[in-house]
Design a protein around this motif. Structure first.
Motif, PDB file in Angstrom:
ATOM      1  N   PRO A 432       1.005  -1.284  -0.021  1.00 21.66           N
ATOM      2  CA  PRO A 432       0.079  -0.004  -0.129  1.00 21.66           C
ATOM      3  C   PRO A 432       0.857   1.297  -0.058  1.00 21.66           C
ATOM      4  N   SER A 433       1.990   1.227   0.617  1.00 19.47           N
ATOM      5  CA  SER A 433       3.079   2.516   0.495  1.00 19.47           C
ATOM      6  C   SER A 433       3.280   2.568  -0.820  1.00 19.47           C
ATOM      7  N   ALA A 434       3.231   2.079  -1.969  1.00 24.70           N
ATOM      8  CA  ALA A 434       3.397   2.379  -3.175  1.00 24.70           C
ATOM      9  C   ALA A 434       2.375   3.106  -3.774  1.00 24.70           C
ATOM     10  N   LEU A 435       1.008   3.258  -3.358  1.00 21.10           N
ATOM     11  CA  LEU A 435       0.041   3.824  -3.568  1.00 21.10           C
ATOM     12  C   LEU A 435      -0.414   5.209  -3.221  1.00 21.10           C
ATOM     13  N   VAL A 436      -0.955   6.106  -4.098  1.00 24.82           N
ATOM     14  CA  VAL A 436      -1.251   7.280  -3.792  1.00 24.82           C
ATOM     15  C   VAL A 436      -2.874   7.334  -4.416  1.00 24.82           C
ATOM     16  N   LEU A 437      -3.526   7.962  -3.436  1.00 25.41           N
ATOM     17  CA  LEU A 437      -5.110   8.203  -3.763  1.00 25.41           C
ATOM     18  C   LEU A 437      -5.468   9.371  -4.610  1.00 25.41           C
ATOM     19  N   GLY A 438      -6.169   9.232  -5.726  1.00 29.24           N
ATOM     20  CA  GLY A 438      -6.721  10.112  -6.625  1.00 29.24           C
ATOM     21  C   GLY A 438      -7.945  10.676  -5.898  1.00 29.24           C
ATOM     22  N   ILE A 439      -7.811  12.074  -5.986  1.00 31.85           N
ATOM     23  CA  ILE A 439      -9.211  13.072  -5.323  1.00 31.85           C
ATOM     24  C   ILE A 439      -9.504  13.873  -6.229  1.00 31.85           C
ATOM     25  N   ALA A 518     -10.166  16.076   3.263  1.00 32.06           N
ATOM     26  CA  ALA A 518      -9.446  15.921   4.435  1.00 32.06           C
ATOM     27  C   ALA A 518      -9.942  14.600   4.833  1.00 32.06           C
ATOM     28  N   ARG A 519     -11.003  14.132   4.939  1.00 34.80           N
ATOM     29  CA  ARG A 519     -11.577  12.823   5.122  1.00 34.80           C
ATOM     30  C   ARG A 519     -10.967  11.815   4.311  1.00 34.80           C
ATOM     31  N   LYS A 520     -10.841  11.918   3.039  1.00 35.37           N
ATOM     32  CA  LYS A 520     -10.162  10.960   1.921  1.00 35.37           C
ATOM     33  C   LYS A 520      -8.840  10.945   2.412  1.00 35.37           C
ATOM     34  N   THR A 521      -8.020  11.868   2.754  1.00 38.57           N
ATOM     35  CA  THR A 521      -6.519  12.071   2.967  1.00 38.57           C
ATOM     36  C   THR A 521      -6.359  11.263   4.337  1.00 38.57           C
ATOM     37  N   SER A 527      -4.935   3.880   5.684  1.00 33.32           N
ATOM     38  CA  SER A 527      -4.769   2.456   4.633  1.00 33.32           C
ATOM     39  C   SER A 527      -3.319   2.220   4.238  1.00 33.32           C
ATOM     40  N   GLY A 528      -2.292   2.869   4.810  1.00 24.21           N
ATOM     41  CA  GLY A 528      -0.956   2.864   4.514  1.00 24.21           C
ATOM     42  C   GLY A 528      -0.415   3.464   3.119  1.00 24.21           C
ATOM     43  N   TYR A 529      -1.375   4.149   2.583  1.00 23.48           N
ATOM     44  CA  TYR A 529      -0.832   5.013   1.268  1.00 23.48           C
ATOM     45  C   TYR A 529       0.132   6.189   1.585  1.00 23.48           C
ATOM     46  N   SER A 530       1.103   6.410   0.672  1.00 20.88           N
ATOM     47  CA  SER A 530       2.150   7.072   0.736  1.00 20.88           C
ATOM     48  C   SER A 530       1.623   8.716   0.516  1.00 20.88           C
ATOM     49  N   GLY A 531       0.446   8.902   0.033  1.00 20.43           N
ATOM     50  CA  GLY A 531      -0.022  10.312   0.130  1.00 20.43           C
ATOM     51  C   GLY A 531      -1.547  10.225  -0.957  1.00 20.43           C
ATOM     52  N   VAL A 532      -1.554  11.548  -1.531  1.00 22.67           N
ATOM     53  CA  VAL A 532      -2.818  11.799  -2.379  1.00 22.67           C
ATOM     54  C   VAL A 532      -2.215  12.578  -3.603  1.00 22.67           C
ATOM     55  N   MET A 533      -2.964  12.404  -4.619  1.00 24.29           N
ATOM     56  CA  MET A 533      -2.847  13.069  -6.094  1.00 24.29           C
ATOM     57  C   MET A 533      -4.293  13.829  -6.114  1.00 24.29           C
ATOM     58  N   SER A 548      -4.931  23.099   0.623  1.00 22.69           N
ATOM     59  CA  SER A 548      -4.653  23.350   2.026  1.00 22.69           C
ATOM     60  C   SER A 548      -5.311  22.394   3.033  1.00 22.69           C
ATOM     61  N   ALA A 549      -6.317  22.166   2.671  1.00 24.41           N
ATOM     62  CA  ALA A 549      -7.090  20.990   3.584  1.00 24.41           C
ATOM     63  C   ALA A 549      -6.326  19.472   3.632  1.00 24.41           C
ATOM     64  N   ILE A 550      -5.922  19.113   2.249  1.00 24.68           N
ATOM     65  CA  ILE A 550      -5.329  18.051   2.066  1.00 24.68           C
ATOM     66  C   ILE A 550      -3.772  17.984   2.876  1.00 24.68           C
ATOM     67  N   ASP A 551      -3.132  19.183   2.716  1.00 26.76           N
ATOM     68  CA  ASP A 551      -1.857  19.581   3.367  1.00 26.76           C
ATOM     69  C   ASP A 551      -1.984  19.389   5.003  1.00 26.76           C
ATOM     70  N   THR A 552      -3.042  20.005   5.508  1.00 29.17           N
ATOM     71  CA  THR A 552      -3.088  19.766   7.158  1.00 29.17           C
ATOM     72  C   THR A 552      -3.294  18.629   7.373  1.00 29.17           C
ATOM     73  N   ALA A 553      -4.303  17.647   6.416  1.00 28.87           N
ATOM     74  CA  ALA A 553      -4.418  16.182   6.977  1.00 28.87           C
ATOM     75  C   ALA A 553      -3.013  15.362   6.706  1.00 28.87           C
ATOM     76  N   LEU A 554      -2.184  15.743   5.659  1.00 23.29           N
ATOM     77  CA  LEU A 554      -1.131  15.164   5.519  1.00 23.29           C
ATOM     78  C   LEU A 554       0.036  15.458   6.677  1.00 23.29           C
ATOM     79  N   ARG A 555      -0.121  16.629   7.284  1.00 21.04           N
ATOM     80  CA  ARG A 555       0.907  16.690   8.338  1.00 21.04           C
ATOM     81  C   ARG A 555       0.373  16.120   9.792  1.00 21.04           C
TER      82      ARG A 555
END
Length: 556
Positions: A432-439, A518-521, A527-533, A548-555
């Motif tokens: 899962p760490s090789a996956l990035v979720l599309g939003i 933010a919920r999706k991030t 889920s073990g993903y490395s981030g979002v797209m 910015s909402a995504i960035d806050t969730a990633l932090r």
């Protein structure tokens, strides 16, 4: 073959900036200079030949007053040296170089930039500035997101001309500092099986890519393109953006919905794969652009792109009706990815620069089985972005969620969700760490929708697609935000599914707002993903609110 993508990704992010603040012996004058006064310095290698190269150094002033006296001190890797500089004065010593304004003066304007160039020699490919100081302080400007996640945005060829979203808006909104990657969409794979530029309608837009003169008001550095400049348009602005934000990696995304037509032919044989990959590297990574409309030339776009993103929609299964689809696409895609990785590795050995290889992969286990040998593909890819949208849309007659994390109990056909798709990848052995979720930064809309038993229009038959600002059936989030604030629509939400929708008794829009992204991030990280797209960044508002909402969730 490459090491597992997550390990390589960490190394790439650490090496992304060309300006590297390392300890080095520097001339005493650098220590005696005045404070940096808001100055930062970035470096871009602009051309390369045999043992020679050209570079550009940009001084940026983020203070509210011009700076006339500045001094930059740095050293170069062993085997590299400067032998000619223009628009600045340089002095060399055994332990490095000191650069000062030219004798006629070169003030760096408040909120602006000053650039100068040089020619140099190298022996092993490395040319970055080492131990860089500006007026005695580290040169490094924005260092990127304050987290170790992957944050990817697609910027489209048509964003500036058709959507009014310039590359400079990535800086103005603060999005550039929050992103790790920009995928530029798209590059065309032609009927000849090559990456190529053409001004033939529907086959390319070199004017948008590198021909359009960008005025000062729309330029990343506030400087307008000059007459006769070989690189203009989006490509030149992306180069300037990377100079200002050295952490950013920019990849060219090949294909997409419209330009996946010839992928199957180009991947068909060993010879055709070699030709395709070589042409893509020459065009985008070596930057050898055809001369069209007075722009382009050998090496004109060198340094703009860091890697390749493969967006073949879809190997082994139907995509756009005009696509060629073959059963052997599955094996041929594996071979194509391996060929890209082999030639990119060879280019890395030649230039000393890291080059990424990523891919956009589909929603749905049946597409995975038809077109992807995941166990063989994944070691050659740095990461993959997974389709997290268009689960439902206006090609269907009933309203539904277009980007739900889990299935909705009310859905009469609960067949797709991000959770189901995640499990499809994991069950096929993908880390899962090789996956990035599309939003999505846009919504799908229907009209002629009855309220239904819940009064919210969800899962109801529609008379047809709703009209968006730029297209029928879709609407960018920035405009849906205005609809939500108008009072004409009621906002509904499914917290567990991470979905939102608007309904006015007639028209229904399924979309993602700040709460939903933010919920999706959070879900992706859990889920073990490395981030979002995100597709696509031009759907955000002038404040960059969604990112910015995504960035806050990633932090968090």
């Amino acid at each position: 073959m490459r090491a597992a993508p997550p390990m390589r990704q960490a190394a790439l992010l650490a090496a992304a900036a060309l300006t590297v603040p390392l300890t080095a012996a520097l001339p005493a004058s650098a220590e005696e200079a005045s404070p940096a006064a808001g100055l930062t310095v970035s470096y871009t290698e602009t051309a390369r030949w045999n043992t020679g190269y050209s570079g550009r150094i940009t001084v940026r002033n983020d203070s509210d007053a011009p700076v006339e006296d500045w001094e930059i001190a740095f050293s170069l890797p062993d085997g590299s040296r400067i032998h000619q500089m223009w628009n600045a004065d340089v002095s060399a010593a055994s332990d490095g170089y000191t650069v000062t304004p030219p004798h006629w003066g070169a003030a760096v304007p408040a909120g602006g930039e000053y650039s100068f160039g040089f020619n140099g020699l190298h022996s092993d490919g490395a040319t970055e500035l080492l131990g860089c100081l500006v007026n005695g302080s580290p040169c490094a400007g924005p260092t990127g997101p304050d987290h170790d996640r992957v944050s990817v945005a697609y910027y489209t060829q048509w964003s500036a001309e058709e959507r009014g979203y310039e590359v400079a808006d990535l800086a103005e909104t603060g999005s550039a500092e929050q992103l790790t990657h920009i995928q530029y969409a798209f590059g065309n794979v032609t009927a000849d099986g090559l990456c190529a530029m053409t001004d033939e309608p529907g086959q390319g837009d070199p004017f948008a890519d590198y021909g359009r003169p960008v005025g000062a008001e729309d330029s990343v550095d506030g400087v307008a393109d000059r007459a006769g400049q070989s690189l203009r348009g989006n490509f030149n602005q992306l180069r300037k953006l990377k100079e200002r934000y050295p952490h950013l990696r920019v990849n060219i995304s090949l294909g997409g919905w419209e330009w996946s037509r010839h992928f199957s032919d180009a991947a068909l044989t060993e010879a055709s794969r070699e030709r395709l990959v070589s042409s893509c590297i020459d065009l985008y990574l070596r930057g050898d652009l055809p001369e069209i409309g007075g722009a382009g030339g050998t090496g004109a776009a060198y340094g703009v792109f860091d890697g390749i993103d493969l967006d073949w929609e879809w190997p082994g299964s139907d995509g756009n009706p005009h696509n060629t689809v073959r059963p052997e696409d599955k094996e041929n895609f594996t071979a194509l990815v391996a060929e890209f990785r082999e030639q990119l590795d060879a280019l890395e050995d030649e230039t000393g620069r890291e080059h990424e290889l990523t891919a956009f992969l589909p929603a749905g286990g049946w597409r995975l089985d038809a077109g992807y040998e995941l166990d063989e593909l994944m070691p050659n890819l740095d990461f993959v972005t997974v389709q997290g949208y268009d689960y439902h849309g206006t090609w269907e007659t009933a309203t539904n969620h277009q980007s739900n994390l889990v299935t909705d109990p009310r859905d009469p056909q609960p067949v797709i969700s991000a959770e189901i798709i995640r499990d499809a990848y994991l069950s096929r052995g993908v880390d899962p760490s090789a996956l990035v979720l599309g939003i999505p930064f846009y919504g799908q809309g229907w009209t002629g929708v009855a309220p239904g038993p819940e009064g919210d229009g969800l899962f109801q038959e529609a008379s047809g697609p709703a009209q968006g600002t730029h297209a029928t059936g879709t609407e960018e989030w920035r405009y849906l935000k205005e609809k939500a604030a108008s009072g004409e629509y009621e906002l509904f939400r499914n917290e567990e599914a991470g979905t939102a929708w608007l309904y006015d008794g007639e028209t229904f829009w399924t979309y993602d707002d700040e709460t939903a992204v933010a919920r999706k991030t959070d879900w992706a990280l859990d889920s073990g993903y490395s981030g979002v797209m995100v597709w696509a960044i031009d759907g955000d508002d002038a404040d960059g609110s969604l990112l910015s909402a995504i960035d806050t969730a990633l932090r968090d």
